[in-house]
Design a protein around this motif. Sequence first.
Motif, short mmCIF file in Angstrom:
data_model
loop_
_atom_site.label_atom_id
_atom_site.label_comp_id
_atom_site.label_asym_id
_atom_site.label_seq_id
_atom_site.Cartn_x
_atom_site.Cartn_y
_atom_site.Cartn_z
N PHE A 29 127.96 -26.91 -85.81
CA PHE A 29 127.59 -25.81 -84.91
C PHE A 29 127.96 -24.46 -85.53
O PHE A 29 127.20 -23.50 -85.45
CB PHE A 29 128.27 -25.96 -83.55
N THR A 30 129.11 -24.39 -86.17
CA THR A 30 129.54 -23.16 -86.82
C THR A 30 128.60 -22.80 -87.96
O THR A 30 128.21 -21.64 -88.13
CB THR A 30 130.98 -23.30 -87.34
N LYS A 31 128.22 -23.79 -88.75
CA LYS A 31 127.29 -23.58 -89.86
C LYS A 31 125.96 -23.06 -89.34
O LYS A 31 125.40 -22.11 -89.91
CB LYS A 31 127.10 -24.90 -90.60
N LEU A 32 125.46 -23.64 -88.27
CA LEU A 32 124.19 -23.19 -87.68
C LEU A 32 124.32 -21.75 -87.19
O LEU A 32 123.43 -20.92 -87.42
CB LEU A 32 123.79 -24.12 -86.54
N ASP A 33 125.42 -21.42 -86.55
CA ASP A 33 125.65 -20.07 -86.04
C ASP A 33 125.68 -19.06 -87.20
O ASP A 33 125.07 -17.99 -87.11
CB ASP A 33 126.96 -20.02 -85.26
N ILE A 34 126.35 -19.42 -88.27
CA ILE A 34 126.42 -18.53 -89.43
C ILE A 34 125.04 -18.33 -90.04
O ILE A 34 124.66 -17.20 -90.39
CB ILE A 34 127.42 -19.08 -90.48
N LYS A 35 124.27 -19.39 -90.15
CA LYS A 35 122.91 -19.27 -90.69
C LYS A 35 122.05 -18.35 -89.82
O LYS A 35 121.30 -17.52 -90.34
CB LYS A 35 122.25 -20.64 -90.80
N GLU A 36 122.15 -18.52 -88.51
CA GLU A 36 121.37 -17.68 -87.60
C GLU A 36 121.78 -16.22 -87.70
O GLU A 36 120.93 -15.32 -87.74
CB GLU A 36 121.51 -18.18 -86.16
N ARG A 37 123.08 -15.96 -87.76
CA ARG A 37 123.56 -14.58 -87.89
C ARG A 37 123.14 -13.97 -89.22
O ARG A 37 122.78 -12.80 -89.28
CB ARG A 37 125.08 -14.54 -87.75
N HIS A 38 123.19 -14.77 -90.27
CA HIS A 38 122.77 -14.29 -91.59
C HIS A 38 121.30 -13.90 -91.56
O HIS A 38 120.91 -12.85 -92.08
CB HIS A 38 123.03 -15.37 -92.64
N LYS A 40 119.45 -13.07 -88.98
CA LYS A 40 119.25 -11.87 -88.16
C LYS A 40 119.67 -10.62 -88.91
O LYS A 40 118.98 -9.60 -88.88
CB LYS A 40 120.04 -11.98 -86.84
N SER A 41 120.80 -10.69 -89.60
CA SER A 41 121.28 -9.55 -90.38
C SER A 41 120.31 -9.23 -91.50
O SER A 41 119.96 -8.06 -91.72
CB SER A 41 122.65 -9.85 -90.99
N ARG A 42 119.86 -10.23 -92.19
CA ARG A 42 118.92 -10.03 -93.29
C ARG A 42 117.62 -9.42 -92.78
O ARG A 42 117.08 -8.50 -93.39
CB ARG A 42 118.67 -11.35 -94.00
N SER A 43 117.13 -9.93 -91.66
CA SER A 43 115.90 -9.38 -91.08
C SER A 43 116.07 -7.92 -90.71
O SER A 43 115.17 -7.10 -90.95
CB SER A 43 115.49 -10.18 -89.84
N SER A 44 117.19 -7.58 -90.12
CA SER A 44 117.45 -6.19 -89.74
C SER A 44 117.51 -5.30 -90.97
O SER A 44 116.96 -4.20 -90.98
CB SER A 44 118.76 -6.07 -88.96
N ILE A 45 118.20 -5.76 -91.99
CA ILE A 45 118.33 -4.98 -93.22
C ILE A 45 116.96 -4.80 -93.89
O ILE A 45 116.60 -3.70 -94.31
CB ILE A 45 119.34 -5.65 -94.18
N GLU A 46 116.17 -5.87 -93.95
CA GLU A 46 114.84 -5.78 -94.55
C GLU A 46 113.94 -4.85 -93.74
O GLU A 46 113.14 -4.11 -94.31
CB GLU A 46 114.23 -7.17 -94.67
N LYS A 47 114.07 -4.90 -92.44
CA LYS A 47 113.24 -4.07 -91.57
C LYS A 47 113.45 -2.59 -91.90
O LYS A 47 112.51 -1.81 -91.88
CB LYS A 47 113.60 -4.35 -90.10
N TRP A 48 114.66 -2.23 -92.18
CA TRP A 48 114.97 -0.83 -92.46
C TRP A 48 114.87 -0.50 -93.95
O TRP A 48 115.14 0.64 -94.37
CB TRP A 48 116.36 -0.47 -91.92
#
Length: 53
Positions: A29-38, A40-48
Motif C-alpha cells: 500500500f505504501t509503494k502504491l501511494d508513493i507511485k501515485e504521489r510521484h 501526480k508530482s511529475r504531472s504537475s511539474i510537466e504541466k508547468w
Amino acid sequence: MELDKLKEGINQLYFGILQTNKQWTQLQFTKLDIKERHQKSRSSIEKWGYFQK
C-alpha cells in the motif's frame, strides 16, 4: 516438556509469518501511494514546463 517447547516454537513461527505478511501488505500500500504521489508530482511539474523528459 519437549512437546510444549515444540508447540511454542510453532506458535512463534506462525505468528511471525502472520506479522510478516501484514507488514508486506502494508508495504504494498505504501509503494502504491508513493507511485501515485510521484505521478501526480511529475504531472504537475510537466504541466508547468519545469521538467523535460
